[in-house]
Design a protein around this motif. Structure first.
Motif, mmCIF file in Angstrom:
data_model
loop_
_atom_site.group_PDB
_atom_site.id
_atom_site.type_symbol
_atom_site.label_atom_id
_atom_site.label_comp_id
_atom_site.label_asym_id
_atom_site.label_seq_id
_atom_site.Cartn_x
_atom_site.Cartn_y
_atom_site.Cartn_z
ATOM 1 N N GLN A 1 0.861 -1.196 0.000
ATOM 2 C CA GLN A 1 0.000 0.000 0.000
ATOM 3 C C GLN A 1 0.886 1.230 0.000
ATOM 4 O O GLN A 1 1.720 1.403 0.890
ATOM 5 C CB GLN A 1 -0.870 0.029 1.255
ATOM 6 C CG GLN A 1 -2.190 -0.631 1.110
ATOM 7 C CD GLN A 1 -3.131 -0.225 2.231
ATOM 8 O OE1 GLN A 1 -3.262 0.958 2.556
ATOM 9 N NE2 GLN A 1 -3.783 -1.217 2.820
ATOM 10 N N ASN B 1 1.972 3.807 2.692
ATOM 11 C CA ASN B 1 0.747 4.341 3.284
ATOM 12 C C ASN B 1 0.676 4.068 4.787
ATOM 13 O O ASN B 1 -0.097 4.690 5.493
ATOM 14 C CB ASN B 1 -0.478 3.747 2.570
ATOM 15 C CG ASN B 1 -1.744 4.514 2.854
ATOM 16 O OD1 ASN B 1 -1.731 5.722 3.074
ATOM 17 N ND2 ASN B 1 -2.862 3.823 2.847
ATOM 18 N N ARG B 2 1.507 3.157 5.282
ATOM 19 C CA ARG B 2 1.481 2.764 6.698
ATOM 20 C C ARG B 2 2.201 3.797 7.552
ATOM 21 O O ARG B 2 3.370 4.098 7.351
ATOM 22 C CB ARG B 2 2.143 1.407 6.877
ATOM 23 C CG ARG B 2 2.057 0.884 8.284
ATOM 24 C CD ARG B 2 2.705 -0.500 8.362
ATOM 25 N NE ARG B 2 2.635 -1.021 9.703
ATOM 26 C CZ ARG B 2 3.521 -0.756 10.652
ATOM 27 N NH1 ARG B 2 4.561 0.032 10.398
ATOM 28 N NH2 ARG B 2 3.391 -1.282 11.851
ATOM 29 N N TYR C 1 -2.820 2.229 8.140
ATOM 30 C CA TYR C 1 -2.597 2.597 6.738
ATOM 31 C C TYR C 1 -3.419 3.850 6.419
ATOM 32 O O TYR C 1 -4.501 3.760 5.850
ATOM 33 C CB TYR C 1 -2.975 1.426 5.831
ATOM 34 C CG TYR C 1 -2.010 0.277 5.968
ATOM 35 C CD1 TYR C 1 -0.909 0.179 5.121
ATOM 36 C CD2 TYR C 1 -2.173 -0.675 6.958
ATOM 37 C CE1 TYR C 1 0.005 -0.856 5.246
ATOM 38 C CE2 TYR C 1 -1.259 -1.721 7.099
ATOM 39 C CZ TYR C 1 -0.180 -1.800 6.242
ATOM 40 O OH TYR C 1 0.728 -2.825 6.382
#
Length: 115
Positions: free
Chosen positions: A32, A47-48, A55
């Motif tokens: 992600q 995204n984390r 996330y």
């Protein structure tokens, strides 16, 4: 010595689908990422959020600090440098940064993996 492995470029979307100073999440090779379009260019980071583990960075607040393009986590408000991934508020904390470009009107991302 740390070695950076570069993977292939992955097409995400047309450039005009990215709103300036807003983030979007995308899945690239199972990772992600948070993708941002700013006046300084295109930026891709994981995204984390390394502080909370959630996330959510794609939903962060885009801005700048001292001329550095940044995103603030929507949870605890730590600010990350979009160019390097380093947290400007907590020394030693960082998020992975990836390569982003626009080619023929399409946004592409290439993951960077430290190994």
């Amino acid at each position: 010595m740390t070695q950076t492995v570069m993977l292939n470029w992955t097409t995400i979307c047309p450039l005009d689908r990215l709103e300036p100073d807003r983030g979007v999440a995308a899945l690239v090779d199972g990772v992600q990422i948070a993708l941002f379009r700013t006046p300084d260019g295109l930026f891709a980071i994981d995204n984390r959020d390394p502080v909370s583990g959630a996330y959510v960075l794609s939903r962060g607040i885009v801005g700048s600090r001292g001329g550095v393009p940044t995103v603030a986590s929507p949870l605890h408000k730590q600010v990350y440098d979009l160019r390097s991934g380093h947290c400007l508020d907590l020394p030693g904390v960082a998020v992975a940064r990836h390569d982003a470009r626009c080619r023929d009107g399409l946004v592409e991302v290439r993951l960077r993996q430290e190994g």
